[in-house]
Design a protein around this motif. Structure first.
Motif, PDB file in Angstrom:
ATOM      1  N   ALA A 123       0.820  -1.213   0.000  1.00 31.69           N
ATOM      2  CA  ALA A 123       0.000   0.000   0.000  1.00 31.69           C
ATOM      3  C   ALA A 123       0.856   1.266   0.000  1.00 31.69           C
ATOM      4  O   ALA A 123       0.463   2.285  -0.576  1.00 31.69           O
ATOM      5  CB  ALA A 123      -0.933  -0.010   1.206  1.00 31.69           C
ATOM      6  N   GLU A 124       2.009   1.213   0.653  1.00 35.10           N
ATOM      7  CA  GLU A 124       2.897   2.375   0.686  1.00 35.10           C
ATOM      8  C   GLU A 124       3.564   2.627  -0.654  1.00 35.10           C
ATOM      9  O   GLU A 124       3.786   3.769  -1.043  1.00 35.10           O
ATOM     10  CB  GLU A 124       3.975   2.165   1.752  1.00 35.10           C
ATOM     11  N   ARG A 125       3.873   1.548  -1.357  1.00 34.40           N
ATOM     12  CA  ARG A 125       4.682   1.665  -2.575  1.00 34.40           C
ATOM     13  C   ARG A 125       3.854   1.682  -3.855  1.00 34.40           C
ATOM     14  O   ARG A 125       4.209   2.358  -4.818  1.00 34.40           O
ATOM     15  CB  ARG A 125       5.667   0.495  -2.624  1.00 34.40           C
ATOM     16  N   PHE A 126       2.749   0.915  -3.902  1.00 40.29           N
ATOM     17  CA  PHE A 126       1.978   0.748  -5.130  1.00 40.29           C
ATOM     18  C   PHE A 126       0.509   1.116  -4.919  1.00 40.29           C
ATOM     19  O   PHE A 126       0.053   1.306  -3.790  1.00 40.29           O
ATOM     20  CB  PHE A 126       2.060  -0.707  -5.612  1.00 40.29           C
ATOM     21  N   GLN A 127      -0.205   1.193  -6.028  1.00 41.35           N
ATOM     22  CA  GLN A 127      -1.660   1.370  -5.989  1.00 41.35           C
ATOM     23  C   GLN A 127      -2.284   0.182  -6.727  1.00 41.35           C
ATOM     24  O   GLN A 127      -1.980  -0.037  -7.901  1.00 41.35           O
ATOM     25  CB  GLN A 127      -2.060   2.684  -6.650  1.00 41.35           C
TER      26      GLN A 127
END
Length: 271
Positions: free
Chosen positions: A181-185
């Motif tokens: 969740a922090e790095r991708f959507q």
């Protein structure tokens, strides 16, 4: 010796995908008969008609080749090394409820290798294609080179069964991973058009479970991504179609490494 069409295999794949796409586009929004295949799975009249048109074209142009269609199965000579893999409408449920996120996939396997492939978007009227060495998208008769990019940070995750690597790996658990969740959507498109989008730089990556060798759904997209220079492996970084299977396609090595780490965390937590 049967007379063969003068077009190259790549040109033929593009033409076949475009022919199927024209059927899908033309029948969109009409009342379509459904043909049940298994629990929760069905084909529509559009699937069947698109496959018929594609197979007619391929059989006329390459009468000595075998063909495997999603709806009709394998036909043609048993002793040929040339096998066309046809998915006439990838995203049937999307299509049946009047969602335009669908694809038409055509690929050619010669021996153990996918040598050409085309994946058509019927509604954008684009065809993503490869001759095994280069990868392009064709729109309005003009070809543009496919260039992967992770800039979007969008990652498509296939949530459809089967899940042969469960419970050690479940794609749905990636969506709840804090690091993910922090790095991708996340995105869930439910059609392998999303695999072609990785090659085109419209998605950063694509992840699915499953055993995909000779898959009419995935063969074309995998070939496109490999030709475009994406990082393409199985779930644990192994060569495609080996070991645990599955698929991780990423626009670059950094994105691929991050996804493999998250997948590895799932496996470790279940031990």
């Amino acid at each position: 010796m049967p007379i063969m069409d003068a077009r190259t295999d790549a040109e033929l794949a593009v033409a076949a995908a475009q022919a199927g796409a024209a059927v899908v586009r033309g029948m969109y929004g009409t009342q379509l008969t459904r043909f049940e295949k298994s629990a929760g799975d069905f084909a529509t009249a559009a699937d069947l008609e698109a496959e018929r048109v594609i197979l007619d074209l391929l059989r006329t142009a390459r009468p000595g080749d075998a063909v495997t269609g999603e709806e009709s199965g394998r036909t043609g000579a048993d002793d040929t090394e040339r096998m066309w893999l046809v998915d006439p409408l990838c995203g049937t449920l999307n299509y049946a409820v009047r969602n335009m996120l669908v694809a038409v996939n055509v690929a050619l396997r010669v021996g153990s290798d996918i040598t050409v492939a085309a994946s058509a978007d019927p509604f954008a009227e684009e065809v993503f294609w490869t001759d095994g060495e280069r990868a392009h998208v064709r729109a309005g008769g003009v070809d543009e080179k496919l260039t992967p990019s992770s800039d979007s940070r969008l990652v498509d995750v296939n949530l459809d069964p089967p899940f042969p690597n469960g419970p050690g790996f479940r794609a749905v658990r990636l969506l709840a991973d804090a690091e993910f969740a922090e790095r991708f959507q996340p995105r869930v498109v439910s059609t392998t058009l999303a695999v072609a989008w990785v090659a085109a730089g419209r998605r950063a990556a694509y992840v699915t479970d499953g055993h995909l060798r000779d898959s009419v759904h995935f063969a074309g997209g995998i070939a496109l991504c490999q030709a475009a220079g994406c990082v393409v492996t199985g779930l644990h970084g192994q060569p495609p179609h080996t070991g645990a299977g599955g698929l991780v396609v990423a626009a670059d090595q950094e994105t691929h490494t991050a996804l493999l780490q998250m997948i590895g965390n799932q496996v470790s937590s279940d031990r």
